[in-house]
Structure formats: structure tokens, C-alpha cells
Design a protein around this motif. Structure first.
Motif, PDB file in Angstrom:
ATOM      1  N   CYS A  25      -5.681  10.377 -96.620  1.00  0.00           N
ATOM      2  CA  CYS A  25      -7.089  10.034 -96.427  1.00  0.00           C
ATOM      3  C   CYS A  25      -7.879  11.334 -96.294  1.00  0.00           C
ATOM      4  O   CYS A  25      -7.349  12.327 -95.810  1.00  0.00           O
ATOM      5  CB  CYS A  25      -7.282   9.217 -95.158  1.00  0.00           C
ATOM      6  N   ALA A  42     -12.680   3.414-102.405  1.00  0.00           N
ATOM      7  CA  ALA A  42     -11.667   3.406-101.331  1.00  0.00           C
ATOM      8  C   ALA A  42     -12.197   3.992-100.027  1.00  0.00           C
ATOM      9  O   ALA A  42     -11.470   4.654 -99.289  1.00  0.00           O
ATOM     10  CB  ALA A  42     -10.396   4.121-101.774  1.00  0.00           C
ATOM     11  N   TYR A  87      -4.767  -2.074 -99.153  1.00  0.00           N
ATOM     12  CA  TYR A  87      -5.347  -1.005 -98.342  1.00  0.00           C
ATOM     13  C   TYR A  87      -4.746  -0.968 -96.927  1.00  0.00           C
ATOM     14  O   TYR A  87      -4.569   0.096 -96.367  1.00  0.00           O
ATOM     15  CB  TYR A  87      -6.869  -1.180 -98.263  1.00  0.00           C
ATOM     16  N   TRP A  88      -4.532  -2.140 -96.342  1.00  0.00           N
ATOM     17  CA  TRP A  88      -3.894  -2.208 -95.017  1.00  0.00           C
ATOM     18  C   TRP A  88      -2.593  -2.991 -95.188  1.00  0.00           C
ATOM     19  O   TRP A  88      -2.623  -4.239 -95.188  1.00  0.00           O
ATOM     20  CB  TRP A  88      -4.797  -2.917 -94.012  1.00  0.00           C
ATOM     21  N   ARG A 111      -4.962  -3.987-105.030  1.00  0.00           N
ATOM     22  CA  ARG A 111      -4.387  -2.823-104.340  1.00  0.00           C
ATOM     23  C   ARG A 111      -4.427  -3.056-102.827  1.00  0.00           C
ATOM     24  O   ARG A 111      -5.432  -3.463-102.271  1.00  0.00           O
ATOM     25  CB  ARG A 111      -5.165  -1.559-104.698  1.00  0.00           C
ATOM     26  N   GLY A 142      -4.719   3.505 -99.643  1.00  0.00           N
ATOM     27  CA  GLY A 142      -4.634   2.704 -98.424  1.00  0.00           C
ATOM     28  C   GLY A 142      -4.363   3.567 -97.209  1.00  0.00           C
ATOM     29  O   GLY A 142      -4.230   4.785 -97.311  1.00  0.00           O
ATOM     30  N   LEU A 183     -12.671   3.507 -96.604  1.00  0.00           N
ATOM     31  CA  LEU A 183     -12.184   2.556 -95.604  1.00  0.00           C
ATOM     32  C   LEU A 183     -12.905   2.708 -94.274  1.00  0.00           C
ATOM     33  O   LEU A 183     -12.764   1.877 -93.390  1.00  0.00           O
ATOM     34  CB  LEU A 183     -10.665   2.686 -95.427  1.00  0.00           C
ATOM     35  N   ALA A 220      -9.675   2.911 -90.756  1.00  0.00           N
ATOM     36  CA  ALA A 220      -8.439   3.140 -91.518  1.00  0.00           C
ATOM     37  C   ALA A 220      -7.269   3.281 -90.548  1.00  0.00           C
ATOM     38  O   ALA A 220      -6.630   4.330 -90.460  1.00  0.00           O
ATOM     39  CB  ALA A 220      -8.596   4.386 -92.385  1.00  0.00           C
ATOM     40  N   ARG A 265     -12.116   8.266 -97.010  1.00  0.00           N
ATOM     41  CA  ARG A 265     -11.574   7.656 -98.229  1.00  0.00           C
ATOM     42  C   ARG A 265     -10.051   7.726 -98.238  1.00  0.00           C
ATOM     43  O   ARG A 265      -9.473   8.777 -97.946  1.00  0.00           O
ATOM     44  CB  ARG A 265     -12.142   8.351 -99.471  1.00  0.00           C
ATOM     45  N   CYS A 266      -9.447   6.597 -98.569  1.00  0.00           N
ATOM     46  CA  CYS A 266      -7.984   6.504 -98.593  1.00  0.00           C
ATOM     47  C   CYS A 266      -7.588   5.775 -99.875  1.00  0.00           C
ATOM     48  O   CYS A 266      -7.376   4.556 -99.860  1.00  0.00           O
ATOM     49  CB  CYS A 266      -7.459   5.733 -97.393  1.00  0.00           C
ATOM     50  N   THR A 293      -6.297  -6.385 -99.122  1.00  0.00           N
ATOM     51  CA  THR A 293      -6.475  -5.725-100.414  1.00  0.00           C
ATOM     52  C   THR A 293      -7.900  -5.193-100.575  1.00  0.00           C
ATOM     53  O   THR A 293      -8.788  -5.479 -99.778  1.00  0.00           O
ATOM     54  CB  THR A 293      -6.239  -6.720-101.563  1.00  0.00           C
ATOM     55  N   LYS A 294      -8.088  -4.467-101.662  1.00  0.00           N
ATOM     56  CA  LYS A 294      -9.421  -3.994-102.020  1.00  0.00           C
ATOM     57  C   LYS A 294     -10.373  -5.181-102.201  1.00  0.00           C
ATOM     58  O   LYS A 294     -11.511  -5.150-101.706  1.00  0.00           O
ATOM     59  CB  LYS A 294      -9.288  -3.210-103.334  1.00  0.00           C
TER      60      LYS A 294
END
Ligand code: ATP
Ligand code: MN
Length: 296
Positions: A65, A109, A21-22, A19, A60, A111, A240, A56-57, A28-29
């Protein structure tokens, strides 16, 4: 992204390791988990056994978030519930004991990781204080660095050591390690006085309260992180924000060479760690001092 190396150091199985995230850096995760494994030895003392607030996002940084201060249903089993002795509803704050716990946060998640300034060995006596330097519009980076240096001088004049890190956002954080002796009221009063003195000496450069009118061209010396329940982002935590910046501990000597508060990222930290001879914050824990007699 590269195939993640087998992880023997922790027991958490990540669901959806690919997944993103950025999106801008393709982080990724699994990439986030690898990053935290690498910085864990340095980061651990700042996040173990202290209440944590999380940004938490789940989808991503480009998805929704939310800021979370309490444990949640379905959280990873390695995240622990902490009992706040001043809250009748015990077992609600978020904590971790080990690397598995940090991986549990990645699985959730998280971040950004924002700890309290106290550990849960001494809930009522903070073991560090933080001064958040927030530049207003039009303030140059060199001025933020100068403010951090002035803060350092003032902290040292009070018998404390001072360490500095980038926020990974707009500014710098100056941290003083404390022996957990003074209580929240004492630490808050001390930081308030420090910020006020500094602003009184240079009113054209600094302010101590959030005021949009006065903010322009000045740096906010935010001392309000130093109260019970307040948090600030952990050393080495990711942010994030685009580019996957991290809040990076730096040495006072290298501060002038930095290009900005978001210079260090998840992507360039490995290289930094590999090329560093020593941890710029190696002396942090040995430098704890009790706050002296505080006025008020
Ligand atoms: P910057 O350099 O951009 O100022 P920073 O880390 O100093 O970065 P913020 O990211 O604005 O500052 O966060 C400041 C503090 O506000 C956090 O440590 C946290 O305690 C709190 N905070 C941040 N986001 C939220 C939120 N969504 N809800 C509640 N509190 C938050
Ligand atoms: Mn800030």
C-alpha cells in the motif's frame, strides 16, 4: 460475493470487479463500489472539492500500500487535478467533483480517503477542525469515550459544535464544523491551546506530543491534523485494515453503547443505515461557526 446490481448512478467501468481487497471479509472492488454508492449522500460533502490523500492498495490490504497526495498518470478520468494556489506546480493535488470521481478512486484501489480540513473554495480557511484521540498502550475504550466527551464540552464552551466518529482504527475523532473564517495559523493555535489545556488539567490521562515514554497509559490529543496540507480519514471512508472497518459518524447519545473504534465495517454499515431514523451528523453543516477571537 453477490452479483453487483446494475449501476446507473455513475459512469465508471470497474476493471477486475471481483478483485479481492479485504481477504478476511471477501470484500471485492465491486463490493467497495456498492458500499460507496450507498453512503455517498452522507459522505459527499466531506470529500467533494477538497484535496484528498489516498492510501492505495492495488492488490488489496495484504499487498503493498502507498500513500498518495498527487495525481498520477493513468488515473481515472473522473478524478480531477486541483490547483493549490500556494504551489507553483499547479494541478497536482487529487480531487473529485461527484460520485463518478469516487468510483474513479475505487478503480484506483484507494482503500482509504483522507481529505484536508479545508475545501478548495477557501484554501486558506479550514471549514472544520479535528481532534484525533489516540490511546496509548493500556488505555481502555471507556477512557477514550470520556476524552471525546471532555473535548466536546471544551469545544462547546468555545462556541463551537462538536461531532464524533470512530477512526476505524484505534480511537475517536472529534470534529467541529467551522465557518471558513479563521486561517490555518488561527485554527492550529486554537487546537493546540485546547489540547494543552486539557492535558494540563489531567496530565495523568492526556499528552499532546508524541513521546513513547510518556504515551503509556495516556491518550495523545493530536491537534496537528489542523495544519495546511495535513489530512485525516473521511467520515465513511474504509480503512485498509483487517475486517474492512470504516470511520463511522455516531451520535453522542450512542457513544457509550459502542464496543470499540473498529465496530463499524463495510459489512455492517448497510444495516446500520437502514435501521437509523436520522443521520447522527444531520446538523453538521448547519452547525458551522466562526472561530472566536483566538489568543495568538
Ligand atoms: P487510528 O485510530 O489508528 O489512530 P487515524 O485515522 O487516527 O487512525 P492514521 O491512520 O494513523 O490515524 O493516520 C493519521 C494521518 O497520518 C492520516 O490522516 C494521514 O494524514 C497521515 N498518514 C497516514 N498514513 C500515512 C502514510 N503512509 N504516509 C504519510 N502520511 C500518512
Ligand atoms: Mn488516531
Amino acid at each position: 460475493m453477490q452479483t453487483p446490481a446494475p449501476r446507473t448512478a455513475h459512469a465508471v467501468t470497474l476493471t477486475h470487479p471481483d478483485r479481492i481487497y479485504w481477504p478476511d471479509g471477501g470484500v471485492t472492488k465491486a463490493g467497495l463500489a456498492d458500499y460507496y454508492e450507498a453512503v455517498w449522500p452522507r459522505m459527499a460533502p466531506f470529500i467533494i472539492d477538497r484535496p484528498l490523500a489516498l492510501l492505495r492498495c492495488p492488490e488489496g490490504i495484504e499487498g503493498p500500500c502507498f500513500f498518495q497526495k498527487n495525481v498520477w498518470k493513468g488515473m481515472n478520468a473522473h478524478i480531477v487535478a486541483l490547483d493549490d494556489p500556494q504551489n507553483a506546480q499547479h494541478g497536482h493535488l487529487i480531487g473529485i467533483h461527484d460520485l463518478d470521481g469516487l468510483m474513479g478512486l475505487v478503480q484506483g484501489a484507494a482503500l482509504e480517503i483522507h481529505p484536508w480540513e479545508a475545501s478548495c473554495r477557501d484554501w486558506e480557511q479550514p471549514d472544520q477542525l479535528v481532534m484525533d484521540l489516540d490511546p496509548g498502550e493500556g488505555v481502555g475504550w471507556a477512557s477514550v469515550i470520556a476524552a471525546a466527551r471532555e473535548m466536546r464540552v471544551r469545544l462547546e464552551a468555545s462556541g463551537l459544535a462538536a461531532f464524533v466518529k470512530t477512526s476505524g482504527g484505534k480511537g475517536l475523532h472529534v470534529i467541529a464544523p467551522l465557518e471558513p473564517v479563521a486561517d490555518w495559523a488561527g485554527v492550529k493555535t486554537f487546537t493546540h491551546t485546547l489540547a494543552q489545556d486539557m492535558a494540563a488539567d489531567s496530565p495523568e490521562r492526556f499528552i499532546t506530543t508524541v513521546s513513547k515514554v510518556k504515551r503509556h497509559g495516556r491518550i495523545l490529543l493530536d491537534y496537528l491534523r489542523n495544519q495546511r496540507g495535513a489530512t485525516s480519514v473521511a467520515p465513511y471512508s474504509t480503512r485498509a485494515r483487517p475486517g474492512a472497518p470504516v470511520s463511522m459518524p455516531v451520535s453522542w447519545a450512542e457513544l457509550d453503547t459502542l464496543t470499540g473504534p473498529a465496530q463499524f465495517t463495510l459489512g455492517n454499515t448497510m444495516e446500520r443505515l437502514a435501521s437509523q431514523r436520522t443521520d447522527p451528523w444531520a446538523d453538521f453543516h448547519a452547525a458551522r461557526r466562526p472561530l472566536g477571537a483566538v489568543n495568538g
